[in-house]
Design a protein around this motif. Sequence first.
Motif, PDB file in Angstrom:
ATOM      1  N   SER A 169       0.831  -1.191   0.000  1.00 60.18           N
ATOM      2  CA  SER A 169       0.000   0.000   0.000  1.00 60.18           C
ATOM      3  C   SER A 169       0.872   1.250   0.000  1.00 60.18           C
ATOM      4  O   SER A 169       1.972   1.246   0.564  1.00 60.18           O
ATOM      5  N   VAL A 170       0.385   2.283  -0.638  1.00 54.46           N
ATOM      6  CA  VAL A 170       1.093   3.571  -0.586  1.00 54.46           C
ATOM      7  C   VAL A 170       0.132   4.658  -0.124  1.00 54.46           C
ATOM      8  O   VAL A 170      -1.037   4.688  -0.533  1.00 54.46           O
ATOM      9  N   MET A 171       0.628   5.508   0.741  1.00 54.41           N
ATOM     10  CA  MET A 171      -0.105   6.723   1.086  1.00 54.41           C
ATOM     11  C   MET A 171       0.166   7.717  -0.027  1.00 54.41           C
ATOM     12  O   MET A 171       1.283   8.212  -0.184  1.00 54.41           O
ATOM     13  N   VAL A 172      -0.848   7.972  -0.822  1.00 57.04           N
ATOM     14  CA  VAL A 172      -0.668   8.848  -1.976  1.00 57.04           C
ATOM     15  C   VAL A 172      -0.415  10.271  -1.498  1.00 57.04           C
ATOM     16  O   VAL A 172      -0.699  10.629  -0.352  1.00 57.04           O
ATOM     17  N   ARG A 173       0.097  11.057  -2.394  1.00 54.72           N
ATOM     18  CA  ARG A 173       0.386  12.457  -2.059  1.00 54.72           C
ATOM     19  C   ARG A 173      -0.930  13.228  -1.952  1.00 54.72           C
ATOM     20  O   ARG A 173      -1.660  13.358  -2.941  1.00 54.72           O
ATOM     21  N   LEU A 174      -1.248  13.697  -0.762  1.00 59.98           N
ATOM     22  CA  LEU A 174      -2.495  14.422  -0.556  1.00 59.98           C
ATOM     23  C   LEU A 174      -2.409  15.823  -1.152  1.00 59.98           C
ATOM     24  O   LEU A 174      -1.321  16.404  -1.259  1.00 59.98           O
ATOM     25  N   ARG A 175      -3.546  16.356  -1.537  1.00 53.48           N
ATOM     26  CA  ARG A 175      -3.562  17.695  -2.122  1.00 53.48           C
ATOM     27  C   ARG A 175      -3.124  18.715  -1.098  1.00 53.48           C
ATOM     28  O   ARG A 175      -3.581  18.699   0.055  1.00 53.48           O
ATOM     29  N   CYS A 176      -2.247  19.617  -1.513  1.00 52.86           N
ATOM     30  CA  CYS A 176      -1.687  20.602  -0.592  1.00 52.86           C
ATOM     31  C   CYS A 176      -1.502  21.920  -1.344  1.00 52.86           C
ATOM     32  O   CYS A 176      -0.377  22.310  -1.672  1.00 52.86           O
ATOM     33  N   GLU A 177      -2.623  22.600  -1.585  1.00 54.23           N
ATOM     34  CA  GLU A 177      -2.590  23.816  -2.386  1.00 54.23           C
ATOM     35  C   GLU A 177      -3.134  25.030  -1.643  1.00 54.23           C
ATOM     36  O   GLU A 177      -2.543  26.113  -1.697  1.00 54.23           O
ATOM     37  N   SER A 178      -4.250  24.890  -0.975  1.00 55.67           N
ATOM     38  CA  SER A 178      -4.848  26.019  -0.272  1.00 55.67           C
ATOM     39  C   SER A 178      -4.092  26.299   1.027  1.00 55.67           C
ATOM     40  O   SER A 178      -3.242  25.515   1.456  1.00 55.67           O
ATOM     41  N   PHE A 179      -4.412  27.427   1.659  1.00 54.14           N
ATOM     42  CA  PHE A 179      -3.748  27.783   2.919  1.00 54.14           C
ATOM     43  C   PHE A 179      -3.960  26.707   3.973  1.00 54.14           C
ATOM     44  O   PHE A 179      -3.015  26.280   4.641  1.00 54.14           O
ATOM     45  N   TRP A 180      -5.210  26.276   4.131  1.00 49.98           N
ATOM     46  CA  TRP A 180      -5.501  25.297   5.175  1.00 49.98           C
ATOM     47  C   TRP A 180      -4.878  23.945   4.870  1.00 49.98           C
ATOM     48  O   TRP A 180      -4.475  23.216   5.779  1.00 49.98           O
ATOM     49  N   GLU A 181      -4.803  23.584   3.598  1.00 52.10           N
ATOM     50  CA  GLU A 181      -4.134  22.333   3.231  1.00 52.10           C
ATOM     51  C   GLU A 181      -2.654  22.392   3.574  1.00 52.10           C
ATOM     52  O   GLU A 181      -2.094  21.443   4.133  1.00 52.10           O
ATOM     53  N   LYS A 182      -2.010  23.491   3.261  1.00 48.77           N
ATOM     54  CA  LYS A 182      -0.580  23.626   3.568  1.00 48.77           C
ATOM     55  C   LYS A 182      -0.332  23.635   5.072  1.00 48.77           C
ATOM     56  O   LYS A 182       0.691  23.132   5.545  1.00 48.77           O
ATOM     57  N   LEU A 183      -1.275  24.190   5.816  1.00 44.74           N
ATOM     58  CA  LEU A 183      -1.096  24.263   7.258  1.00 44.74           C
ATOM     59  C   LEU A 183      -1.331  22.905   7.928  1.00 44.74           C
ATOM     60  O   LEU A 183      -0.578  22.524   8.844  1.00 44.74           O
ATOM     61  N   LEU A 184      -2.340  22.159   7.469  1.00 42.74           N
ATOM     62  CA  LEU A 184      -2.783  20.994   8.224  1.00 42.74           C
ATOM     63  C   LEU A 184      -2.544  19.636   7.569  1.00 42.74           C
ATOM     64  O   LEU A 184      -2.427  18.624   8.269  1.00 42.74           O
ATOM     65  N   ILE A 185      -2.482  19.557   6.248  1.00 41.49           N
ATOM     66  CA  ILE A 185      -2.352  18.255   5.584  1.00 41.49           C
ATOM     67  C   ILE A 185      -1.000  17.592   5.841  1.00 41.49           C
ATOM     68  O   ILE A 185      -0.943  16.386   6.146  1.00 41.49           O
ATOM     69  N   PRO A 186       0.147  18.298   5.735  1.00 37.02           N
ATOM     70  CA  PRO A 186       1.409  17.630   6.068  1.00 37.02           C
ATOM     71  C   PRO A 186       1.414  17.068   7.487  1.00 37.02           C
ATOM     72  O   PRO A 186       1.962  15.983   7.730  1.00 37.02           O
ATOM     73  N   ALA A 187       0.792  17.788   8.415  1.00 37.22           N
ATOM     74  CA  ALA A 187       0.728  17.309   9.801  1.00 37.22           C
ATOM     75  C   ALA A 187      -0.106  16.040   9.898  1.00 37.22           C
ATOM     76  O   ALA A 187       0.184  15.157  10.720  1.00 37.22           O
ATOM     77  N   PHE A 188      -1.151  15.922   9.083  1.00 34.79           N
ATOM     78  CA  PHE A 188      -1.963  14.708   9.069  1.00 34.79           C
ATOM     79  C   PHE A 188      -1.089  13.497   8.730  1.00 34.79           C
ATOM     80  O   PHE A 188      -1.176  12.441   9.364  1.00 34.79           O
ATOM     81  N   VAL A 189      -0.230  13.646   7.726  1.00 38.61           N
ATOM     82  CA  VAL A 189       0.686  12.568   7.342  1.00 38.61           C
ATOM     83  C   VAL A 189       1.702  12.317   8.452  1.00 38.61           C
ATOM     84  O   VAL A 189       2.023  11.164   8.776  1.00 38.61           O
ATOM     85  N   PHE A 190       2.206  13.382   9.056  1.00 37.28           N
ATOM     86  CA  PHE A 190       3.188  13.264  10.140  1.00 37.28           C
ATOM     87  C   PHE A 190       2.594  12.495  11.315  1.00 37.28           C
ATOM     88  O   PHE A 190       3.232  11.567  11.844  1.00 37.28           O
ATOM     89  N   PHE A 191       1.389  12.846  11.727  1.00 35.40           N
ATOM     90  CA  PHE A 191       0.756  12.157  12.857  1.00 35.40           C
ATOM     91  C   PHE A 191       0.453  10.699  12.516  1.00 35.40           C
ATOM     92  O   PHE A 191       0.580   9.818  13.372  1.00 35.40           O
ATOM     93  N   PHE A 192       0.067  10.443  11.272  1.00 37.74           N
ATOM     94  CA  PHE A 192      -0.207   9.057  10.861  1.00 37.74           C
ATOM     95  C   PHE A 192       1.065   8.217  10.942  1.00 37.74           C
ATOM     96  O   PHE A 192       1.050   7.087  11.433  1.00 37.74           O
ATOM     97  N   GLN A 193       2.172   8.783  10.488  1.00 33.05           N
ATOM     98  CA  GLN A 193       3.436   8.047  10.536  1.00 33.05           C
ATOM     99  C   GLN A 193       3.923   7.867  11.967  1.00 33.05           C
ATOM    100  O   GLN A 193       4.578   6.868  12.274  1.00 33.05           O
ATOM    101  N   LYS A 194       3.618   8.810  12.829  1.00 32.04           N
ATOM    102  CA  LYS A 194       3.992   8.647  14.228  1.00 32.04           C
ATOM    103  C   LYS A 194       3.141   7.573  14.893  1.00 32.04           C
ATOM    104  O   LYS A 194       3.627   6.826  15.748  1.00 32.04           O
ATOM    105  N   LEU A 195       1.883   7.500  14.505  1.00 28.33           N
ATOM    106  CA  LEU A 195       0.995   6.478  15.047  1.00 28.33           C
ATOM    107  C   LEU A 195       1.345   5.092  14.516  1.00 28.33           C
ATOM    108  O   LEU A 195       1.308   4.099  15.252  1.00 28.33           O
ATOM    109  N   TYR A 196       1.701   5.038  13.222  1.00 23.79           N
ATOM    110  CA  TYR A 196       2.064   3.766  12.581  1.00 23.79           C
ATOM    111  C   TYR A 196       3.414   3.937  11.883  1.00 23.79           C
ATOM    112  O   TYR A 196       3.452   4.145  10.658  1.00 23.79           O
ATOM    113  N   PRO A 197       4.513   3.889  12.605  1.00 21.66           N
ATOM    114  CA  PRO A 197       5.818   4.032  11.938  1.00 21.66           C
ATOM    115  C   PRO A 197       5.958   3.023  10.796  1.00 21.66           C
ATOM    116  O   PRO A 197       5.796   1.821  10.988  1.00 21.66           O
TER     117      PRO A 197
END
Length: 423
Positions: A169-197
């Motif tokens: 499985s691959v975590m696809v690259r999430l859309r990161c274009e709007s202000f809120w996406e840039k602020l919060l989407i990378p963190a979503f991936v970061f928290f997911f990887q911390k939860l499931y290294p």
Amino acid sequence: MGVIVFGLMLLSLTIWLGLLCFWGQFWRLDQQLEVRETRLKSLPVVCAVVPARNEAELIPISLRSLLLQDYPGSLDVFLVDDRSTDGTANFAQGVAYALGKSEQLHIISGEPLPPGWSGKLWAVEQGIKNASKLTPDYYFLTDADIEHDASNLCRLVAKAEQENLDLVSVMVRLRCESFWEKLLIPAFVFFFQKLYPFRWVNNPKNPTAAAAGGSILIRKEALERIGGIQVIRQALIDDCALAGAVKRSVKVEEEDTGTRGREDAEIFSFPASPRLPISMSSPTGRIWLGLSTLTRSLRPYNSLATIWDMVARTAYTQLNYSPLLLLGTLVGMSLIYLVPPVGLILGVIWSNWGILFTGLFAWLLMTLAYYPTIRFYKCSFWLAFSLPAIAFLYTLMTLDSALRHWQGRGGNWKGRVYPNEFS
């Protein structure tokens, strides 16, 4: 008071040192699909299953990318129209006709949702039932909002075949274009990887299991071994539930082949699946999860509200609906992410150099851990320093998720609200 604050600073700093050094190196982002060459010694038969509910806006792009895969083997696409009202099936037919791929696309009209199933998994179940008639070697489970790189499937199959994996499985690259996406989407991936290294997920000796639902390649024998999609039919976090069932399945077989599937049935509160014969060609329950730089999600999150709803829909589910785990999460998030900047400010106000530098060091370690994710998503460097504020928002989302569950509004997706007993 100063002694208590300094103690909290030291505790937060110690936690960050532990996370960076001993928590699966989750922050490195070194598990990526595209870093390997694609070498196919065989050409397994693949059937892609796409659940689609009111996806007329995105299906022309996502389906086109799926039908134009450069995979040299047999690929059929089973699109399950989950009772859409926007003409999703018509758009899909038009795309296949325009590409000259009408014979490769099979559109299935979704049946009414039966009790005890989530909408997506019921659609996937119908797709797999129809695809099984072609006796595929693999099922490719993907979403209707994913634009696949032309070589995505080829790389997934090569990975599975070369390393004898049951699930890739691959975590696809999430859309990161709007202000809120840039602020919060990378963190979503970061928290997911911390939860499931990902390194732990990919280690067959580690029980950690996870997958990303937008792009999952699963071996047919592995899916049959766990009892099929029905084993996880109520799971709202279905990708991780599927990965967990696959990774545990071989251990269950080794302990008692006569009660295969019973362990997963007990975990998910479902009846044990029928006994299945062991396939001599099936691998060892190994799974792999990584990131993709090329395959991407088309789903827009242009506002805080849309991202908030995405997180709040399943955050409390992730905590097994446990008030104790919720309390622990709220305390833990505060201690790990909020204490360092607060301590830094108090250290300046109190002119306490010990508190100041301890808080600053912890904040810098936090920033160092988050920076690779910020760089991966090509966001501004300063956002790496904003993780405490971002974590505060995610903490509020988690609390709101619990409130929605208690009010009977949890699991709302695509016009469906799932009852509280769904996991």
